[in-house]
Design a protein around this motif. Structure first.
Motif, mmCIF file in Angstrom:
data_model
loop_
_atom_site.group_PDB
_atom_site.id
_atom_site.type_symbol
_atom_site.label_atom_id
_atom_site.label_comp_id
_atom_site.label_asym_id
_atom_site.label_seq_id
_atom_site.Cartn_x
_atom_site.Cartn_y
_atom_site.Cartn_z
ATOM 1 N N THR A 1 -1.552 -7.189 25.574
ATOM 2 C CA THR A 1 -1.857 -7.972 24.373
ATOM 3 C C THR A 1 -1.336 -9.408 24.465
ATOM 4 O OG1 THR A 1 0.145 -7.082 23.312
ATOM 5 C CG2 THR A 1 -1.940 -5.951 22.862
ATOM 6 N N ASN A 2 -1.858 -10.251 23.567
ATOM 7 C CA ASN A 2 -1.424 -11.651 23.497
ATOM 8 C C ASN A 2 -0.225 -11.840 22.575
ATOM 9 O OD1 ASN A 2 -4.836 -11.843 23.179
ATOM 10 N ND2 ASN A 2 -3.882 -12.677 25.012
ATOM 11 N N ARG A 3 -0.324 -11.205 21.410
ATOM 12 C CA ARG A 3 0.745 -11.333 20.415
ATOM 13 C C ARG A 3 1.129 -9.957 19.893
ATOM 14 N NH1 ARG A 3 0.256 -13.409 15.727
ATOM 15 N NH2 ARG A 3 -2.021 -13.336 15.595
ATOM 16 N N VAL A 4 2.288 -9.906 19.242
ATOM 17 C CA VAL A 4 2.788 -8.621 18.765
ATOM 18 C C VAL A 4 3.446 -8.772 17.398
ATOM 19 C CG1 VAL A 4 4.969 -8.978 20.008
ATOM 20 C CG2 VAL A 4 4.310 -6.668 19.312
ATOM 21 N N TYR A 5 3.247 -7.753 16.574
ATOM 22 C CA TYR A 5 3.963 -7.626 15.305
ATOM 23 C C TYR A 5 4.795 -6.359 15.387
ATOM 24 C CZ TYR A 5 1.015 -11.191 13.098
ATOM 25 O OH TYR A 5 0.374 -12.370 12.773
ATOM 26 N N VAL A 6 6.060 -6.461 15.024
ATOM 27 C CA VAL A 6 6.938 -5.296 14.983
ATOM 28 C C VAL A 6 7.140 -4.906 13.525
ATOM 29 C CG1 VAL A 6 9.193 -4.345 15.571
ATOM 30 C CG2 VAL A 6 8.130 -6.044 17.079
ATOM 31 N N LEU A 7 6.821 -3.637 13.217
ATOM 32 C CA LEU A 7 6.991 -3.135 11.850
ATOM 33 C C LEU A 7 8.182 -2.191 11.779
ATOM 34 C CD1 LEU A 7 3.935 -4.072 11.890
ATOM 35 C CD2 LEU A 7 3.559 -2.360 10.127
ATOM 36 N N LYS A 8 8.867 -2.249 10.665
ATOM 37 C CA LYS A 8 9.995 -1.350 10.411
ATOM 38 C C LYS A 8 10.082 -1.095 8.918
ATOM 39 C CE LYS A 8 14.868 -0.604 11.624
ATOM 40 N NZ LYS A 8 16.042 -1.160 12.346
ATOM 41 N N ARG A 9 10.037 0.188 8.553
ATOM 42 C CA ARG A 9 10.130 0.600 7.151
ATOM 43 C C ARG A 9 9.129 -0.136 6.255
ATOM 44 N NH1 ARG A 9 16.762 0.587 6.893
ATOM 45 N NH2 ARG A 9 17.070 2.289 8.393
ATOM 46 N N GLY A 10 7.918 -0.276 6.758
ATOM 47 C CA GLY A 10 6.846 -0.842 5.957
ATOM 48 C C GLY A 10 6.797 -2.341 5.865
ATOM 49 N N GLY A 11 7.588 -3.035 6.692
ATOM 50 C CA GLY A 11 7.568 -4.491 6.668
ATOM 51 C C GLY A 11 7.557 -5.072 8.072
ATOM 52 N N VAL A 12 7.088 -6.296 8.220
ATOM 53 C CA VAL A 12 7.072 -6.980 9.514
ATOM 54 C C VAL A 12 8.446 -7.599 9.752
ATOM 55 C CG1 VAL A 12 6.074 -8.864 10.852
ATOM 56 C CG2 VAL A 12 4.594 -7.457 9.388
ATOM 57 N N ILE A 13 9.091 -7.210 10.865
ATOM 58 C CA ILE A 13 10.416 -7.761 11.170
ATOM 59 C C ILE A 13 10.382 -8.748 12.335
ATOM 60 C CG2 ILE A 13 11.624 -5.750 10.254
ATOM 61 C CD1 ILE A 13 12.126 -4.915 13.207
ATOM 62 N N HIS A 14 9.230 -8.809 13.019
ATOM 63 C CA HIS A 14 9.112 -9.755 14.135
ATOM 64 C C HIS A 14 7.644 -10.037 14.403
ATOM 65 C CE1 HIS A 14 9.913 -11.709 18.036
ATOM 66 N NE2 HIS A 14 8.867 -11.027 18.473
ATOM 67 N N ALA B 1 0.837 -1.198 0.000
ATOM 68 C CA ALA B 1 0.000 0.000 0.000
ATOM 69 C C ALA B 1 0.870 1.245 0.000
ATOM 70 C CB ALA B 1 -0.925 0.011 1.221
ATOM 71 N N SER B 2 0.334 2.309 -0.576
ATOM 72 C CA SER B 2 1.049 3.580 -0.653
ATOM 73 C C SER B 2 0.200 4.673 -0.040
ATOM 74 C CB SER B 2 1.364 3.939 -2.112
ATOM 75 O OG SER B 2 2.125 2.926 -2.726
ATOM 76 N N TYR B 3 0.857 5.791 0.296
ATOM 77 C CA TYR B 3 0.152 6.959 0.829
ATOM 78 C C TYR B 3 0.662 8.182 0.093
ATOM 79 C CZ TYR B 3 -1.915 10.214 4.155
ATOM 80 O OH TYR B 3 -2.664 11.202 4.723
ATOM 81 N N VAL B 4 -0.236 8.843 -0.629
ATOM 82 C CA VAL B 4 0.119 9.982 -1.475
ATOM 83 C C VAL B 4 1.290 9.590 -2.388
ATOM 84 C CG1 VAL B 4 0.537 12.460 -1.528
ATOM 85 C CG2 VAL B 4 -0.523 11.450 0.473
ATOM 86 N N LYS B 5 1.124 8.472 -3.065
ATOM 87 C CA LYS B 5 2.071 7.946 -4.046
ATOM 88 C C LYS B 5 3.421 7.527 -3.448
ATOM 89 C CE LYS B 5 0.073 10.493 -7.932
ATOM 90 N NZ LYS B 5 0.338 11.413 -9.067
ATOM 91 N N ARG B 6 3.490 7.496 -2.114
ATOM 92 C CA ARG B 6 4.734 7.066 -1.464
ATOM 93 C C ARG B 6 4.537 5.665 -0.897
ATOM 94 N NH1 ARG B 6 6.596 7.318 3.809
ATOM 95 N NH2 ARG B 6 4.756 8.515 4.451
ATOM 96 N N PRO B 7 5.359 4.683 -1.308
ATOM 97 C CA PRO B 7 5.209 3.330 -0.786
ATOM 98 C C PRO B 7 5.339 3.305 0.738
ATOM 99 C CG PRO B 7 6.709 3.368 -2.661
ATOM 100 C CD PRO B 7 6.462 4.794 -2.275
ATOM 101 N N VAL B 8 4.391 2.641 1.411
ATOM 102 C CA VAL B 8 4.421 2.577 2.869
ATOM 103 C C VAL B 8 4.485 1.136 3.365
ATOM 104 C CG1 VAL B 8 3.217 3.178 4.997
ATOM 105 C CG2 VAL B 8 3.156 4.749 3.054
ATOM 106 N N LEU B 9 3.656 0.268 2.793
ATOM 107 C CA LEU B 9 3.653 -1.145 3.185
ATOM 108 C C LEU B 9 4.221 -2.002 2.072
ATOM 109 C CD1 LEU B 9 0.119 -1.540 4.848
ATOM 110 C CD2 LEU B 9 2.273 -0.814 5.900
#
Length: 233
Positions: free
Chosen positions: A203-216, A10-18
């Motif tokens: 929370t039960n579980r966690v996702y860590v995001l960095k620079r638009g991607g899941v790292i953990h 996904a992008s935001y204002v034409k800038r890649p985010v995810l």
């Protein structure tokens, strides 16, 4: 599968985010999304709720492909989204704010039952039901924003940094309420929160995001014990 994002771009204002983000939430679960500012946490929620267009990938909810649906359609299927900030209608009374949370429901008996449920969960809203929302404190407005979202009795509640701008005592209260909603109403919750320790504690579980991607991805309890890794996000 309750909720699943598969390789979403996904992008935001034409800038890649995810970039190829994959996230899963099980029924009845409370999941945290954490990471630095700009990591893509808010865009992830907005994409789930139809506020951001998905370039590629797939989002399914309760077994249905909802990738291209509008926010209104998501609400009708059982999602609710509380954006960052005190999202209330400041010139309307508290009770009128709450009723707007089930705009698509015509059954007055159902609406009255939901109001009673919200007033039990947030007694302060019952006390101030005739007060203009804009004259309430920041913490009270956050409770009202949660109440508005819960009026439609969602299966999934998405909270984007609900503690922003609140005093520490109110942050604790908001986190307690989120846990109560998850436990008592059986509502699944996705929590985006800048305060890592607060997010992991509830929370039960966690996702860590960095620079638009899941790292953990893993157990919140286990990551809470690994404070030496927190500097990475």
């Amino acid at each position: 599968m309750f909720l699943q994002m598969e390789n979403v771009v996904a992008s935001y204002v034409k800038r890649p985010v995810l970039e190829n983000v994959s996230i899963q939430v099980n029924e009845g679960e409370m999941v945290a999304l954490i990471g630095h500012n700009g990591a893509g946490k808010t865009t992830t929620l907005r994409s789930m709720f139809g506020l951001n267009k998905v370039s590629s990938g797939k989002i399914t909810f309760c077994g249905e492909d909802v990738t291209s649906l509008s926010p209104n359609e998501h609400v009708r299927r059982g999602m609710a989204f509380v954006p960052q900030g005190h999202n209330v209608f400041p010139t309307l009374e508290v009770k009128k704010n709450l009723k707007l949370g089930c705009f698509h429901i015509k059954d007055q008996k159902y609406i009255d039952e939901q109001l009673e449920l919200i007033f039990e969960l947030f007694p302060i809203l019952k006390e101030r039901e005739k007060q203009l929302a804009g004259t309430m404190s920041g913490g009270q407005q956050q409770m009202l924003a949660l109440g508005i979202a819960l009026m439609s009795r969602p299966k999934l509640l998405m909270l984007d940094e609900p503690s922003t701008g609140l005093a520490p005592v109110m942050v604790d209260r908001v986190m307690e309420v989120a846990q109560k909603i998850n436990r008592d109403l059986k509502t699944s919750i996705i929590l985006v929160e800048q305060n890592v320790s607060d997010a992991l504690a509830v929370t039960n579980r966690v996702y860590v995001l960095k620079r638009g991607g899941v790292i953990h991805e893993g157990s919140s309890e286990e990551l809470a014990k690994e404070k030496s890794l927190w500097h990475l996000f």
